[in-house]
Structure formats: structure tokens, C-alpha cells
Design an enzyme around this catalytic site. Sequence first.
Site, PDB file in Angstrom:
ATOM      1  N   SER A  40     -10.330  14.588  -3.818  1.00 24.68           N
ATOM      2  CA  SER A  40     -11.450  13.950  -4.522  1.00 24.68           C
ATOM      3  C   SER A  40     -12.787  14.603  -4.217  1.00 24.68           C
ATOM      4  O   SER A  40     -13.732  14.482  -5.011  1.00 24.68           O
ATOM      5  CB  SER A  40     -11.538  12.474  -4.096  1.00 24.68           C
ATOM      6  OG  SER A  40     -10.296  11.836  -4.251  1.00 24.68           O
ATOM      7  N   CYS A 144      -4.505  -7.486   7.096  1.00 30.23           N
ATOM      8  CA  CYS A 144      -4.688  -8.518   6.057  1.00 30.23           C
ATOM      9  C   CYS A 144      -3.759  -9.721   6.247  1.00 30.23           C
ATOM     10  O   CYS A 144      -4.052 -10.821   5.766  1.00 30.23           O
ATOM     11  CB  CYS A 144      -4.485  -7.904   4.682  1.00 30.23           C
ATOM     12  SG  CYS A 144      -3.004  -6.897   4.543  1.00 30.23           S
ATOM     13  N   SER A 174      -1.144  -5.333  -3.940  1.00 23.82           N
ATOM     14  CA  SER A 174      -2.393  -4.589  -3.688  1.00 23.82           C
ATOM     15  C   SER A 174      -2.561  -4.283  -2.208  1.00 23.82           C
ATOM     16  O   SER A 174      -3.342  -3.410  -1.847  1.00 23.82           O
ATOM     17  CB  SER A 174      -3.603  -5.361  -4.212  1.00 23.82           C
ATOM     18  OG  SER A 174      -3.692  -6.620  -3.582  1.00 23.82           O
ATOM     19  N   GLU A 197       4.399  -3.822  10.004  1.00 28.81           N
ATOM     20  CA  GLU A 197       3.586  -5.030   9.721  1.00 28.81           C
ATOM     21  C   GLU A 197       3.899  -6.161  10.701  1.00 28.81           C
ATOM     22  O   GLU A 197       2.997  -6.848  11.184  1.00 28.81           O
ATOM     23  CB  GLU A 197       3.870  -5.472   8.278  1.00 28.81           C
ATOM     24  CG  GLU A 197       2.850  -6.428   7.717  1.00 28.81           C
ATOM     25  CD  GLU A 197       1.556  -5.752   7.252  1.00 28.81           C
ATOM     26  OE1 GLU A 197       1.385  -4.553   7.516  1.00 28.81           O
ATOM     27  OE2 GLU A 197       0.723  -6.432   6.648  1.00 28.81           O
ATOM     28  N   HIS A 237      -2.268 -12.869  -0.393  1.00 27.86           N
ATOM     29  CA  HIS A 237      -1.121 -13.007   0.505  1.00 27.86           C
ATOM     30  C   HIS A 237      -0.898 -14.493   0.814  1.00 27.86           C
ATOM     31  O   HIS A 237      -1.853 -15.238   1.088  1.00 27.86           O
ATOM     32  CB  HIS A 237      -1.393 -12.319   1.851  1.00 27.86           C
ATOM     33  CG  HIS A 237      -1.353 -10.816   1.810  1.00 27.86           C
ATOM     34  ND1 HIS A 237      -1.060 -10.089   0.695  1.00 27.86           N
ATOM     35  CD2 HIS A 237      -1.554  -9.914   2.815  1.00 27.86           C
ATOM     36  CE1 HIS A 237      -1.096  -8.793   0.992  1.00 27.86           C
ATOM     37  NE2 HIS A 237      -1.398  -8.661   2.263  1.00 27.86           N
TER      38      HIS A 237
HETATM   39  N1  LIG Z   1      -4.895  -2.790   0.668  1.00 26.63           N
HETATM   40  C1  LIG Z   1      -5.113  -3.780   1.523  1.00 26.63           C
HETATM   41  O1  LIG Z   1      -5.031  -4.973   1.170  1.00 26.63           O
HETATM   42  C2  LIG Z   1      -5.478  -3.484   2.959  1.00 26.63           C
HETATM   43  C3  LIG Z   1      -5.795  -4.556   3.782  1.00 26.63           C
HETATM   44  C4  LIG Z   1      -6.172  -4.325   5.109  1.00 26.63           C
HETATM   45  C5  LIG Z   1      -6.208  -3.047   5.602  1.00 26.63           C
HETATM   46  N2  LIG Z   1      -5.874  -1.985   4.811  1.00 26.63           N
HETATM   47  C6  LIG Z   1      -5.987  -0.634   5.399  1.00 26.63           C
HETATM   48  O2  LIG Z   1      -7.098   0.018   4.760  1.00 26.63           O
HETATM   49  C7  LIG Z   1      -6.826   1.416   4.629  1.00 26.63           C
HETATM   50  C8  LIG Z   1      -6.902   1.804   3.152  1.00 26.63           C
HETATM   51  O3  LIG Z   1      -5.903   1.093   2.431  1.00 26.63           O
HETATM   52  P1  LIG Z   1      -5.820   1.141   0.843  1.00 26.63           P
HETATM   53  O4  LIG Z   1      -4.892   0.067   0.484  1.00 26.63           O
HETATM   54  O5  LIG Z   1      -7.178   1.158   0.247  1.00 26.63           O
HETATM   55  O6  LIG Z   1      -5.134   2.596   0.624  1.00 26.63           O
HETATM   56  P2  LIG Z   1      -5.217   3.585  -0.631  1.00 26.63           P
HETATM   57  O7  LIG Z   1      -5.439   2.852  -1.900  1.00 26.63           O
HETATM   58  O8  LIG Z   1      -4.035   4.461  -0.517  1.00 26.63           O
HETATM   59  O9  LIG Z   1      -6.548   4.471  -0.327  1.00 26.63           O
HETATM   60  C9  LIG Z   1      -6.594   5.399   0.705  1.00 26.63           C
HETATM   61  C10 LIG Z   1      -7.942   6.099   0.755  1.00 26.63           C
HETATM   62  O10 LIG Z   1      -7.911   7.064   1.828  1.00 26.63           O
HETATM   63  C11 LIG Z   1      -8.259   8.361   1.288  1.00 26.63           C
HETATM   64  N3  LIG Z   1      -7.513   9.420   1.990  1.00 26.63           N
HETATM   65  C12 LIG Z   1      -6.178   9.644   2.021  1.00 26.63           C
HETATM   66  N4  LIG Z   1      -5.887  10.746   2.748  1.00 26.63           N
HETATM   67  C13 LIG Z   1      -7.087  11.226   3.173  1.00 26.63           C
HETATM   68  C14 LIG Z   1      -7.473  12.378   3.941  1.00 26.63           C
HETATM   69  N5  LIG Z   1      -6.565  13.226   4.448  1.00 26.63           N
HETATM   70  N6  LIG Z   1      -8.798  12.570   4.187  1.00 26.63           N
HETATM   71  C15 LIG Z   1      -9.731  11.720   3.704  1.00 26.63           C
HETATM   72  N7  LIG Z   1      -9.431  10.613   2.950  1.00 26.63           N
HETATM   73  C16 LIG Z   1      -8.123  10.395   2.691  1.00 26.63           C
HETATM   74  C17 LIG Z   1      -7.866   8.302  -0.178  1.00 26.63           C
HETATM   75  O11 LIG Z   1      -8.597   9.296  -0.892  1.00 26.63           O
HETATM   76  P3  LIG Z   1      -7.971  10.042  -2.197  1.00 26.63           P
HETATM   77  O12 LIG Z   1      -8.085   9.075  -3.338  1.00 26.63           O
HETATM   78  O13 LIG Z   1      -8.874  11.218  -2.363  1.00 26.63           O
HETATM   79  O14 LIG Z   1      -6.559  10.407  -1.880  1.00 26.63           O
HETATM   80  C18 LIG Z   1      -8.299   6.873  -0.525  1.00 26.63           C
HETATM   81  O15 LIG Z   1      -9.683   6.840  -0.745  1.00 26.63           O
HETATM   82  C19 LIG Z   1      -5.437   1.662   5.235  1.00 26.63           C
HETATM   83  O16 LIG Z   1      -5.610   2.105   6.563  1.00 26.63           O
HETATM   84  C20 LIG Z   1      -4.790   0.275   5.178  1.00 26.63           C
HETATM   85  O17 LIG Z   1      -3.818   0.103   6.160  1.00 26.63           O
HETATM   86  C21 LIG Z   1      -5.521  -2.176   3.491  1.00 26.63           C
END
Ligand SMILES: NC(=O)c1ccc[n+]([C@@H]2O[C@H](COP(=O)([O-])OP(=O)(O)OC[C@H]3O[C@@H](n4cnc5c(N)ncnc54)[C@H](OP(=O)(O)O)[C@@H]3O)[C@@H](O)[C@H]2O)c1
Length: 344
Positions: A40, A144, A174, A197, A237
Site C-alpha cells: 500500500s 476483542c 470481522s 484465541e 461478538h
Molecule cells: N478485527 C478485529 O476485530 C480485531 C480486534 C482486536 C484486535 N485485532 C488485532 O488488530 C490487528 C489488525 O487486525 P485487522 O483485523 O484490522 O487485520 P487486517 O484487516 O488484516 O489488517 C492488517 C493491517 O496490517 C497491515 N500490514 C500487514 N502486513 C504488514 C507489513 N508487513 N507491514 C506493515 N503493515 C502491514 C495491512 O496493510 P496492507 O493492507 O497494506 O496489507 C493492514 O493495514 C491484528 O493484530 C489483530 O489481531 C483485530
Amino acid sequence: MKKIDVAVLGATGTVGQKFIVLLQNHPYFEVKELVASERSAGKPYAAACSWKQNIPIPRNVAGLTVKSTEEILNSRILFSGLDSSVAGSAEEKYASEGHLVISNSSNHRMDRHVPLVIPEVNPDHLELIYRQQYDGAIVTNPNCSTIFLVMAIAPLYREFGVEAVNVTTLQAISGAGYPGVPSLDILGNVVPYIGSEEEKVETEPLKILGALSGDHIEPVSIKISAQCTRVPVYDGHTETLSIKLKSRAGLADVRRVLENFSGLPQELKLPSAPERPILVRTEEDRPQPRFDRDHGHGMSITVGRIRPCNVLDFKFLILSHNTVRGAAGASILNAEYLKAEGYF
Ligand SMILES: NC(=O)c1ccc[n+]([C@@H]2O[C@H](COP(=O)([O-])OP(=O)(O)OC[C@H]3O[C@@H](n4cnc5c(N)ncnc54)[C@H](OP(=O)(O)O)[C@@H]3O)[C@@H](O)[C@H]2O)c1
């Protein structure tokens, strides 16, 4: 008041996009920088990201050029929704450079000097940031599935003590990020495994409910058994849980203690603090994700069907918005609390 410049790390992802939505017109913070992967980096945000929110991309961020984690950031405050494959090292690097990283990722949650905070429950743990060796600091919020479990058991723990909790999660899609679980795996189905988890749900609450003791947190000893499942729900959730208390309590006491739960974010009237962190429903068919995830702008959790349990003492259901109270909203509330208490 002049707003504070902030960056969103992992800005293109599910949590990153929720940060963008929740920080739009925020009274304290203004998004000035965005970071994502090399895929990106260098592109305007609107072109780099597959926007999945139900409002248009805010104009002030749509044209920002996405940076890589290698580039220098100017914002003091960084909200992190980075993928866990990169969050560990990237967040350490940013904290060493003097940034305050407020993170959703699991990588540093259990580090000895990193606070794992729900501001209604354990704001005193933030003192740990002064024990960190960074010029800046890392602050985390829980998984979460942990955060609303702890919000529900914290008031009961304080009032009656808690011996054991048996919990089953029904987690929304999500929560797996984008594109997440393949549709052929999740439609019309329940997936009975989410990697790592159960360990998070069984260990994070012990730190959050623990006591600050010098340079670390003394965990509490509550037996928690978790089974985590993914269900075909978009957002929100749900958890079913049974709980064993240390001292005797009646059904009305349990309901009263949950309903009256409140904390410093409410006292301080922080912008993201819901008036009531816990809503207790009395209907026999609530909570439900579609109807209950958005209460308090996604920051209130809902408890329902409180009743006696034949095995432990009480059983009930809880529900929370996983990308708001369970992720971006939790981080923003941490940041608001840190600002209100003069940490920055
Ligand atoms: N989804 C939830 O409900 C939730 C809740 C609590 C915690 N989390 C945590 O929050 C974090 C993000 O989760 P998500 O659900 O948003 O995941 P996601 O939709 O897969 O988004 C991941 C993000 O990380 C970036 N990324 C991936 N590889 C990277 C790299 N090598 N260098 C820099 N940026 C990189 C991606 O960028 P690109 O688009 O450029 O690949 C994207 O912006 C995770 O650690 C997850 O465990 C998520």
C-alpha cells in the site's frame, strides 16, 4: 483547542478503517499520517485500501499518501491496527523513536512493562509506561473477546470475588480482519477453532484484574476455561458464560452490580466513554448482535439472560462490538484517558 496529530498504523485493515471512522471529527485527535504494508505504501489512501465502512472515506484522509513502517513519522501518538506478523518489531521501533503507540495487536500485551488496559477497570496500570526502556511507550488494549468478558466479570470480582469462569465465544467474521475467513468456510457454518484465541481469553483477564506491584502486574488467580468459535455474523461478538463467585450473592445482587458498573472514563466524560458501560437486558431473547452491538456508539456491552447455573453459580450472555469496544474504540478511549490524566 488545537488538535493533536496522530497516525494510524495498519490503516488499510479492518481495525485501521474503524480508527479512521471513529477519529473523524474527534475533539482531541486529527489523523495526519497513515501506515500500511509495502503493498500500500506510496499510494493515496483511497487507492490503497478496500474501504468497507458504511460512510465514505473522510476527505481529510482519502488523499493522504500511505507510508511504510520504514518511513519516519511526525505524529507523537500512533494508533496501531498492524497485523501481528509485523506489530511486534514495528511497535518497538516506534516506541524507541519516542512515539506513544496505542495498540490493538497481541504482540506486547503480556510484556512485563506494558499496560493492558480497560480504562473503566484498571487505569492505574498505565503507570507501567514509566518502567519501559523506550523514549516513547507502548500501551495495549485486550483482545476483542477478552475486553467485554473482563468488563462483565470485573464488577462481580470486586463485589463478590470470582473463582472460576467457563466461557464460549461466538465471534463475528470481522474479527478475522479482511478478507478474513473464506465465505465457503463460514456461510451456514460454525468454525470451532480460532488460532491462539483461547489462550488469550484465559490469560489476559488475569493481568487486567491483577494488581500493580512496582514494575509489574501481579495476576489474579481465577480459573478461566474458554472455547472460541467463529460464527457467520458480520459484526458483534457474543459469549455465553458461567461463573462461580467466592461469596454468596443473589440474582438481584448480580444484576444490580452489573448495571451500576461505571468508571473514570464516565466521571471524566471522555468523548468515547458510553454513559453506561454495561447495559443489562431482561428480555429472554437478548442480547443479539444485530440489535445490541451499537449501543453507546459500540462502546457499551450488553448482558442478558442472567440466571442460576446448575454447575457454577450464575450463567448469562454478553455481547460487544468487536471492532469498536473490542478494538479501535478501546484504543481511542485509552488515548483519551491518557490525555485527560496528563500522560501526554
Ligand atoms: N478485527 C478485529 O476485530 C480485531 C480486534 C482486536 C484486535 N485485532 C488485532 O488488530 C490487528 C489488525 O487486525 P485487522 O483485523 O484490522 O487485520 P487486517 O484487516 O488484516 O489488517 C492488517 C493491517 O496490517 C497491515 N500490514 C500487514 N502486513 C504488514 C507489513 N508487513 N507491514 C506493515 N503493515 C502491514 C495491512 O496493510 P496492507 O493492507 O497494506 O496489507 C493492514 O493495514 C491484528 O493484530 C489483530 O489481531 C483485530
